[in-house]
Write a protein that holds these residues in place. Structure first.
Motif, PDB file in Angstrom:
ATOM      1  N   PRO A 513       0.799  -1.227   0.000  1.00 23.95           N
ATOM      2  CA  PRO A 513       0.000   0.000   0.000  1.00 23.95           C
ATOM      3  C   PRO A 513       0.828   1.271   0.000  1.00 23.95           C
ATOM      4  O   PRO A 513       0.338   2.323  -0.399  1.00 23.95           O
ATOM      5  CB  PRO A 513      -0.807  -0.116   1.297  1.00 23.95           C
ATOM      6  CG  PRO A 513      -0.001  -1.005   2.181  1.00 23.95           C
ATOM      7  CD  PRO A 513       0.687  -1.967   1.267  1.00 23.95           C
ATOM      8  N   PRO A 642      -3.923  -3.679   2.896  1.00 24.11           N
ATOM      9  CA  PRO A 642      -5.280  -3.217   2.587  1.00 24.11           C
ATOM     10  C   PRO A 642      -5.794  -3.664   1.224  1.00 24.11           C
ATOM     11  O   PRO A 642      -6.992  -3.867   1.055  1.00 24.11           O
ATOM     12  CB  PRO A 642      -5.173  -1.693   2.681  1.00 24.11           C
ATOM     13  CG  PRO A 642      -3.712  -1.382   2.634  1.00 24.11           C
ATOM     14  CD  PRO A 642      -3.013  -2.557   3.190  1.00 24.11           C
ATOM     15  N   ILE A 683      -7.294 -11.457   7.899  1.00 28.05           N
ATOM     16  CA  ILE A 683      -7.748 -10.071   8.070  1.00 28.05           C
ATOM     17  C   ILE A 683      -6.729  -9.161   7.392  1.00 28.05           C
ATOM     18  O   ILE A 683      -5.608  -9.591   7.087  1.00 28.05           O
ATOM     19  CB  ILE A 683      -7.890  -9.741   9.580  1.00 28.05           C
ATOM     20  CG1 ILE A 683      -8.646  -8.411   9.784  1.00 28.05           C
ATOM     21  CG2 ILE A 683      -6.542  -9.737  10.295  1.00 28.05           C
ATOM     22  CD1 ILE A 683      -9.119  -8.183  11.216  1.00 28.05           C
ATOM     23  N   THR A 684      -7.129  -7.919   7.146  1.00 30.56           N
ATOM     24  CA  THR A 684      -6.194  -6.945   6.602  1.00 30.56           C
ATOM     25  C   THR A 684      -5.892  -5.889   7.668  1.00 30.56           C
ATOM     26  O   THR A 684      -6.631  -5.737   8.630  1.00 30.56           O
ATOM     27  CB  THR A 684      -6.771  -6.221   5.376  1.00 30.56           C
ATOM     28  OG1 THR A 684      -7.954  -5.513   5.782  1.00 30.56           O
ATOM     29  CG2 THR A 684      -7.109  -7.201   4.274  1.00 30.56           C
ATOM     30  N   ALA A 685      -4.805  -5.167   7.445  1.00 30.25           N
ATOM     31  CA  ALA A 685      -4.509  -3.977   8.250  1.00 30.25           C
ATOM     32  C   ALA A 685      -4.327  -2.822   7.277  1.00 30.25           C
ATOM     33  O   ALA A 685      -3.922  -3.022   6.129  1.00 30.25           O
ATOM     34  CB  ALA A 685      -3.251  -4.187   9.088  1.00 30.25           C
ATOM     35  N   GLY A 686      -4.617  -1.625   7.739  1.00 31.99           N
ATOM     36  CA  GLY A 686      -4.576  -0.470   6.844  1.00 31.99           C
ATOM     37  C   GLY A 686      -3.191   0.108   6.656  1.00 31.99           C
ATOM     38  O   GLY A 686      -2.850   0.587   5.575  1.00 31.99           O
ATOM     39  N   THR A 687      -2.401   0.080   7.707  1.00 33.58           N
ATOM     40  CA  THR A 687      -1.066   0.688   7.653  1.00 33.58           C
ATOM     41  C   THR A 687      -0.092  -0.171   8.454  1.00 33.58           C
ATOM     42  O   THR A 687      -0.512  -1.014   9.254  1.00 33.58           O
ATOM     43  CB  THR A 687      -1.065   2.095   8.291  1.00 33.58           C
ATOM     44  OG1 THR A 687      -1.374   1.950   9.686  1.00 33.58           O
ATOM     45  CG2 THR A 687      -2.071   3.017   7.639  1.00 33.58           C
ATOM     46  N   GLU A 689       1.589   0.800  10.911  1.00 36.58           N
ATOM     47  CA  GLU A 689       1.421   1.099  12.341  1.00 36.58           C
ATOM     48  C   GLU A 689       0.338   0.209  12.947  1.00 36.58           C
ATOM     49  O   GLU A 689       0.418  -0.182  14.105  1.00 36.58           O
ATOM     50  CB  GLU A 689       1.054   2.574  12.541  1.00 36.58           C
ATOM     51  CG  GLU A 689       2.141   3.577  12.177  1.00 36.58           C
ATOM     52  CD  GLU A 689       2.184   3.878  10.691  1.00 36.58           C
ATOM     53  OE1 GLU A 689       1.273   3.441   9.956  1.00 36.58           O
ATOM     54  OE2 GLU A 689       3.138   4.554  10.252  1.00 36.58           O
ATOM     55  N   GLU A 690      -0.675  -0.069  12.162  1.00 39.35           N
ATOM     56  CA  GLU A 690      -1.742  -0.950  12.631  1.00 39.35           C
ATOM     57  C   GLU A 690      -1.307  -2.418  12.575  1.00 39.35           C
ATOM     58  O   GLU A 690      -1.710  -3.241  13.395  1.00 39.35           O
ATOM     59  CB  GLU A 690      -2.987  -0.749  11.759  1.00 39.35           C
ATOM     60  CG  GLU A 690      -4.190  -1.510  12.271  1.00 39.35           C
ATOM     61  CD  GLU A 690      -5.445  -1.242  11.452  1.00 39.35           C
ATOM     62  OE1 GLU A 690      -5.330  -1.027  10.234  1.00 39.35           O
ATOM     63  OE2 GLU A 690      -6.537  -1.251  12.037  1.00 39.35           O
ATOM     64  N   LEU A 694      -1.134  -5.706  15.701  1.00 39.63           N
ATOM     65  CA  LEU A 694      -2.031  -6.795  15.304  1.00 39.63           C
ATOM     66  C   LEU A 694      -1.262  -8.112  15.213  1.00 39.63           C
ATOM     67  O   LEU A 694      -1.743  -9.169  15.644  1.00 39.63           O
ATOM     68  CB  LEU A 694      -2.693  -6.457  13.957  1.00 39.63           C
ATOM     69  CG  LEU A 694      -3.642  -7.497  13.369  1.00 39.63           C
ATOM     70  CD1 LEU A 694      -4.810  -7.785  14.300  1.00 39.63           C
ATOM     71  CD2 LEU A 694      -4.163  -7.037  11.999  1.00 39.63           C
ATOM     72  N   TYR A 723       3.038   2.655  18.210  1.00 38.98           N
ATOM     73  CA  TYR A 723       2.572   2.949  16.841  1.00 38.98           C
ATOM     74  C   TYR A 723       1.130   3.452  16.759  1.00 38.98           C
ATOM     75  O   TYR A 723       0.757   4.072  15.780  1.00 38.98           O
ATOM     76  CB  TYR A 723       2.740   1.718  15.959  1.00 38.98           C
ATOM     77  CG  TYR A 723       4.205   1.418  15.705  1.00 38.98           C
ATOM     78  CD1 TYR A 723       4.945   2.220  14.829  1.00 38.98           C
ATOM     79  CD2 TYR A 723       4.857   0.394  16.365  1.00 38.98           C
ATOM     80  CE1 TYR A 723       6.293   1.979  14.618  1.00 38.98           C
ATOM     81  CE2 TYR A 723       6.209   0.142  16.146  1.00 38.98           C
ATOM     82  CZ  TYR A 723       6.918   0.944  15.280  1.00 38.98           C
ATOM     83  OH  TYR A 723       8.250   0.719  15.064  1.00 38.98           O
ATOM     84  N   LEU A 724       0.320   3.147  17.764  1.00 40.90           N
ATOM     85  CA  LEU A 724      -1.067   3.654  17.749  1.00 40.90           C
ATOM     86  C   LEU A 724      -1.323   4.635  18.885  1.00 40.90           C
ATOM     87  O   LEU A 724      -2.440   5.139  19.030  1.00 40.90           O
ATOM     88  CB  LEU A 724      -2.064   2.493  17.813  1.00 40.90           C
ATOM     89  CG  LEU A 724      -2.073   1.557  16.595  1.00 40.90           C
ATOM     90  CD1 LEU A 724      -3.050   0.397  16.803  1.00 40.90           C
ATOM     91  CD2 LEU A 724      -2.420   2.310  15.315  1.00 40.90           C
ATOM     92  N   LYS A 725      -0.310   4.867  19.693  1.00 43.81           N
ATOM     93  CA  LYS A 725      -0.390   5.837  20.797  1.00 43.81           C
ATOM     94  C   LYS A 725      -1.497   5.499  21.776  1.00 43.81           C
ATOM     95  O   LYS A 725      -2.215   6.385  22.249  1.00 43.81           O
ATOM     96  CB  LYS A 725      -0.611   7.261  20.258  1.00 43.81           C
ATOM     97  CG  LYS A 725       0.374   7.701  19.199  1.00 43.81           C
ATOM     98  CD  LYS A 725       1.736   7.941  19.764  1.00 43.81           C
ATOM     99  CE  LYS A 725       2.720   8.423  18.701  1.00 43.81           C
ATOM    100  NZ  LYS A 725       4.063   7.925  18.896  1.00 43.81           N
ATOM    101  N   LYS A 726      -1.653   4.234  22.054  1.00 46.60           N
ATOM    102  CA  LYS A 726      -2.663   3.870  23.055  1.00 46.60           C
ATOM    103  C   LYS A 726      -2.402   2.476  23.612  1.00 46.60           C
ATOM    104  O   LYS A 726      -1.790   1.622  22.945  1.00 46.60           O
ATOM    105  CB  LYS A 726      -4.069   3.927  22.447  1.00 46.60           C
ATOM    106  CG  LYS A 726      -4.430   2.748  21.537  1.00 46.60           C
ATOM    107  CD  LYS A 726      -5.716   2.984  20.795  1.00 46.60           C
ATOM    108  CE  LYS A 726      -6.889   3.212  21.701  1.00 46.60           C
ATOM    109  NZ  LYS A 726      -7.395   2.021  22.388  1.00 46.60           N
TER     110      LYS A 726
END
Lengths: 792, 183
Positions: A513, A642, A683-687, A689-690, A694, A723-726
């Motif tokens: 991507p 993605p 499953i897919t991930a968008g980026t 960082e995600e 995962l 990477y997701l700040k949480k």
């Protein structure tokens, strides 16, 4: 008396001919050592297992088309899950497409294996022994699926017969008026995926055994990779595709004639991997994404195609630049004249003169003889003419100035790249945006067709990127083949207990991507966290494309043994089989599970105990989908990029449906409600960082011991925070006791758990109430009732 | 962010942004931002799904402004990195998984109050969003509005393909509608 194959006439009975075909030795053939209930499974033999998977990991359909146009009743509009004229609804149609996609992929790998097997049997004989390195479990997938332990390459004949027969049955099920239930289409797709793994295993084992490819070698040499590695002053031969048979003859000829310092030879896509495995002098240009770019550069003087991942327009593109194309496989012939029986000199004359743009040559020995000679003739001619599709400096300036910024190229670009912005920058002499696009561009050429003012967009991108292309020089560790049994013995315990956080398999193609760099970044992060990284195919190439500050690639920084924090390249696309097979080896060697004809039990073990996850970040092909589907049936989750949503089907778990996460304790058959582990199957991930948290999450397994769970939880939390700040919302779901918590953060995390309503004994710093279940080191998780004590 | 709302037309160029993304006979109705804003404001359980193209300052400001009107936000991809610290009702979720959950009438939602009757998308990689919307379109009864700068044929309603300034102005108009509804 020794009985051999062949035809015999007995003295005195001259009118009687005795034909002895295949000889079945005791303990060697199917049936004699079968240990499980499903040797040679038919298309519904494993349906119960598939249903168990599908009940937990529900198929999620993301159609690219709401229509069905498979038969003359149609086109049918299935929008909103309506039924078409034949009665199929969109869910069923989407599942049917998943089946057909899996069949195509499996057929591709199996046909590759069949081509190789016929060729290698002809050359080496059926009795040529299998030799894959230091392993007793030499063909784990074959054993688990077929129930046989192959000894010679001839033993794979019934294996491919089986796969081909099953694929025919599955293809029949996709015809209009056949299967109609989405659930059973998916079961059949899983079957096709499993067959795909088998077809790949055959293909790679026989080429390893017969052609001298590395045999479980953790210290294979490095091969050069990149668009900038070749000495373009020499004649250049580029082999494109996946099948080593023809390139091997070319390499042999060059070796024999001492031509390696006179001719550059390299590969594009997986053929490149296998060329380096066959002869370490060969080089790798890169993935299919580089194919059109490299042809347009004009550097190749001869193109040799075999099969798979070859652009449909390769002949047309090559012809424009007077690059002869030698097609060597009956599956890809481009309408070329069959010159298999013509003399080498006559063929060369016709190609050099331009009478023919290429030739189909199925006599591979002739290919080996012809190609180097052809390159030696074509090289000087083509280089003298300076043939390239790329514009010169003046033409480049004229072309970028023509851009009207209509954005049609962006709308036609699979990546939606901001090409017009780069055109504007180039007008003022800034080529940096184009250089960035060069990496993100998958080289499809759709932009060329879309431009209303006829700018050859891809050529412009490539012309602007010459500086970075010249610097594109990496290293890839040559494909090693299988993971050997000794390595499994050493590492299996860590994997099952979770003290090695997981095995991440980076596989598949280059339809990323956001460029190739993401793969490098993710692999580096996970290596630093001691995951085992296994790779193959185009992903294995792209991992080697970047260097650190000291100028070293990841392959040069991380060793290639199957232990934590190592980076392995198994080889080409068909070497994917070894990655999946590694989980079977762990089940067999570490846990003593029986393999032969025992798919369900092995897959159940893998699903519940081995923290292995596949990553197909740039998957584009039907083959990649089939591989993922086969891994899924084996209990291995897969994450795609993605673009993977365009495969139209995923297997996604629903953690909020607690009843979906009931499994059995094999000790007594009791039902245990467990944490969602692994949460998803496809499953897919968008980026990127995600992707990273995962991946860490998908490595959780119900069997993790507390130390292993704490290690996995550490990475899940850290990667999410980084990477997701949480903090992950569901981190507490994976906590069974305070011992599961990362030591460094234990007190802080216990406070957070208290905030969620969990009861804490602060004197003992123990959790007294809250977790879904307690840690039980003797827990024997299974999804299969018959595997429970007293079960049938 | 400007408080004055420009008069704009978001129904032009209502053709799939990815040229080949033609799903079938049912394609999104092109809408003006006031209509999208009213639908979002009147929905009983709306959810705004925002993705990894939200980080641009102008877009982010608008996402935050919508969230501040009380609309719950699903931050997909890496969007949470920009939205997580803004005091919003924002939840990270994987978009592929979210599409699956939205199609499940039994999903309790992010807050345990049940599923959603309308979802609005923006700031997501075009093809990725398109596939997720396709699942919702075909396998749920949820209404989908695309408030992105691209025409999304799988949505029930969508803007056409917009230039950035028009897109930003459209978001402002939606925000104005939401604020009006709050008053």
């Amino acid at each position: 008396m020794i009985i051999k194959k062949g035809s015999f006439v007995i003295e005195g009975l001259e009118n009687v001919q005795i034909n002895i075909g295949r000889i079945v030795e005791h303990g060697h053939e199917a049936g004699s050592e079968v240990e499980g209930p499903t040797p040679r499974p038919e298309i519904i033999s494993l349906r119960d297992w598939d249903y168990r998977l599908l009940d937990r990991y529900n198929p999620v359909y993301t159609p690219t088309s709401d229509m069905c146009d498979y038969c003359t009743y149609g086109k049918c509009d299935l929008t909103g899950n309506k039924e078409g004229a034949c009665g199929i609804d969109l869910e069923g149609q989407s599942a049917r497409q998943a089946l057909i996609t899996s069949i195509m992929g499996a057929a591709c790998h199996t046909a590759h294996g069949r081509h190789l097997l016929n060729y290698l049997i002809k050359k080496y004989g059926e009795d040529h022994p299998i030799d894959v390195g230091p392993s007793n479990l030499k063909a784990p997938l074959t054993e688990t699926i077929m129930g046989i332990q192959p000894v010679t390459i001839g033993d794979f004949l019934p294996v491919l017969d089986y796969v081909e027969e099953q694929l025919t049955q599955l293809t029949a099920a996709a015809n209009t008026g056949q299967e109609g239930a989405a659930r059973d289409f998916e079961s059949k797709a899983l079957h096709a995926g499993m067959l795909d793994l088998l077809g790949m295993e055959v293909a790679d084992i026989i080429q390893i055994s017969c052609m001298g490819l590395p045999k479980s070698d953790e210290k294979t040499p490095m091969a050069e990779i990149g668009m900038g590695i070749l000495d373009t002053q020499k004649p250049v031969v580029i082999c494109v595709g996946h099948n080593i048979a023809a390139p091997a003859y070319i390499l042999d000829y060059m070796d024999r004639e001492g031509l390696f310092d006179k001719i550059e030879i390299a590969g594009l896509c997986c053929t490149a991997h296998d060329m380096t495995r066959y002869n370490k002098t060969a080089k790798v240009i890169g993935t299919m994404s580089k194919e059109l770019k490299y042809i347009r550069s004009g550097i190749p003087d001869v193109l040799v195609t075999d099969e798979q991942c070859v652009r449909a327009d390769i002949l047309k593109e090559a012809k424009r630049l007077h690059i002869p194309v030698i097609a060597t496989n009956e599956k890809i012939t481009y309408g070329l004249p069959d010159r298999s029986n013509d003399s080498v000199d006559a063929i060369i004359d016709d190609l050099v003169s331009g009478k023919h743009a290429g030739a189909l040559i199925l006599d591979l020995e002739k290919v080996g003889d012809l190609v180097p000679k052809l390159a030696m003739k074509m090289g000087p001619i083509r280089k003298a003419k300076g043939l390239t599709a790329l514009p010169d400096e003046d033409e480049f300036k004229r072309l970028v100035a023509k851009c009207t910024k209509c954005l049609q190229c962006t709308r036609d670009c699979p990546q939606g790249l901001p090409i017009a912005d780069a055109m504007v920058a180039a007008v003022s002499g800034d080529l940096a945006p184009f250089e960035i696009l060069h990496d993100k561009c998958v080289g499809c050429g759709r932009c060329d067709y879309s431009c209303p003012v006829d700018i050859p967009v891809l050529n412009v991108i490539e012309k602007a990127s010459q500086r970075v292309i010249r610097e594109e020089r990496g290293k890839v560790r040559i494909g090693r083949g299988q993971i050997g049994d000794p390595e499994i013995r050493e590492e299996g315990r860590n994997l099952v207990l979770g003290t090695t956080p997981g095995v991440l398999a980076f596989v598949g193609c280059g339809n990323y991507p956001d460029g190739t760099r993401d793969v490098y970044d993710v692999v580096e992060e996970m290596l630093q966290r001691s995951y085992i990284i296994v790779s193959s195919g185009c992903a294995a190439m792209d991992i080697g494309m970047y260097k650190d500050k000291e100028g070293k690639t990841l392959y040069e920084r991380y060793p290639g043994r199957f232990i934590k924090g190592n980076l392995l390249n198994t080889g080409s696309c068909v070497s994917n089989a070894h990655i999946a097979a590694t989980t079977i080896k762990v089940a067999s060697i570490f846990a003593g599970r029986k393999t032969k004809g025992n798919w369900e039990e092995i897959a159940d073990y893998v699903l519940n105990r081995i923290g292995a996850v596949g990553v197909a970040w740039g998957a584009y092909s039907q083959k990649a989908f089939a591989i993922a589907t086969g891994c899924n049936r084996l209990g291995i989750p897969v994450v795609a990029g993605p673009h993977g949503t365009k495969y139209r089907r995923a297997f996604i778990g629903k953690p909020y449906r607690k009843e979906n996460w009931n499994i059995l304790d094999a000790r007594d058959g009791s039902v245990v409600n467990v944490e969602p582990a692994p949460e998803h199957l496809l499953i897919t991930a968008g980026t990127k960082e995600e992707l990273m948290p995962l991946l860490a999450k998908l490595c959780f397994r119900p069997s993790d011991n507390s130390l292993g769970r704490a290690i996995k939880l550490t990475h899940y939390i850290e990667l999410s925070e980084k990477y997701l700040k949480k903090m992950p919302d569901d981190w507490h779901t994976y906590v069974r006791s305070e011992a599961d918590l990362p030591v460094a953060k234990r007190e802080q995390l216990i406070k957070l758990l208290e905030g969620k309503g969990w009861k804490i004994d602060w004197d003992k710093k123990k959790i007294t109430e809250g977790p879904l279940r307690k840690v039980d080191v003797s827990f024997q998780p299974t999804n299969v009732p018959r595997l429970c004590k007293g079960g049938k | 962010m400007t408080s004055a709302v420009k008069a704009i037309d978001t129904t032009r160029q209502a053709v799939p942004f990815d040229t080949g993304n033609i799903p079938g006979p049912k394609m999104a109705k092109a809408v003006m931002p006031s209509v999208a804003g009213k639908m979002l404001a009147k929905a009983k359980r709306p959810l705004l799904i925002v993705g990894s193209e939200v980080h641009d300052r102008d877009v982010l400001e608008r996402a935050v402004a919508i969230g501040q009107t009380g609309v719950q936000i699903a931050a997909v991809g890496n969007a949470y990195t920009s939205l997580g610290d803004k005091g919003l009702d924002v939840h990270y979720e994987n978009m592929h998984a979210l599409a699956s959950y939205l199609c499940d009438p039994g999903w309790p939602g992010f807050d345990g109050k049940g599923g959603y009757d309308l979802v609005a998308f923006f700031g997501i990689t075009y093809y990725y969003a398109s596939q997720a919307i396709s699942a919702i379109k075909n396998f749920s009864g949820i209404k989908v509005i695309s408030m992105d700068r691209y025409y999304h044929p799988n949505a029930d309603m969508s803007f056409g393909n917009l230039k950035n300034d028009v897109f930003i102005a459209a978001l402002d108009e939606i925000i104005a509608e939401l604020r009006k509804d709050k008053q």
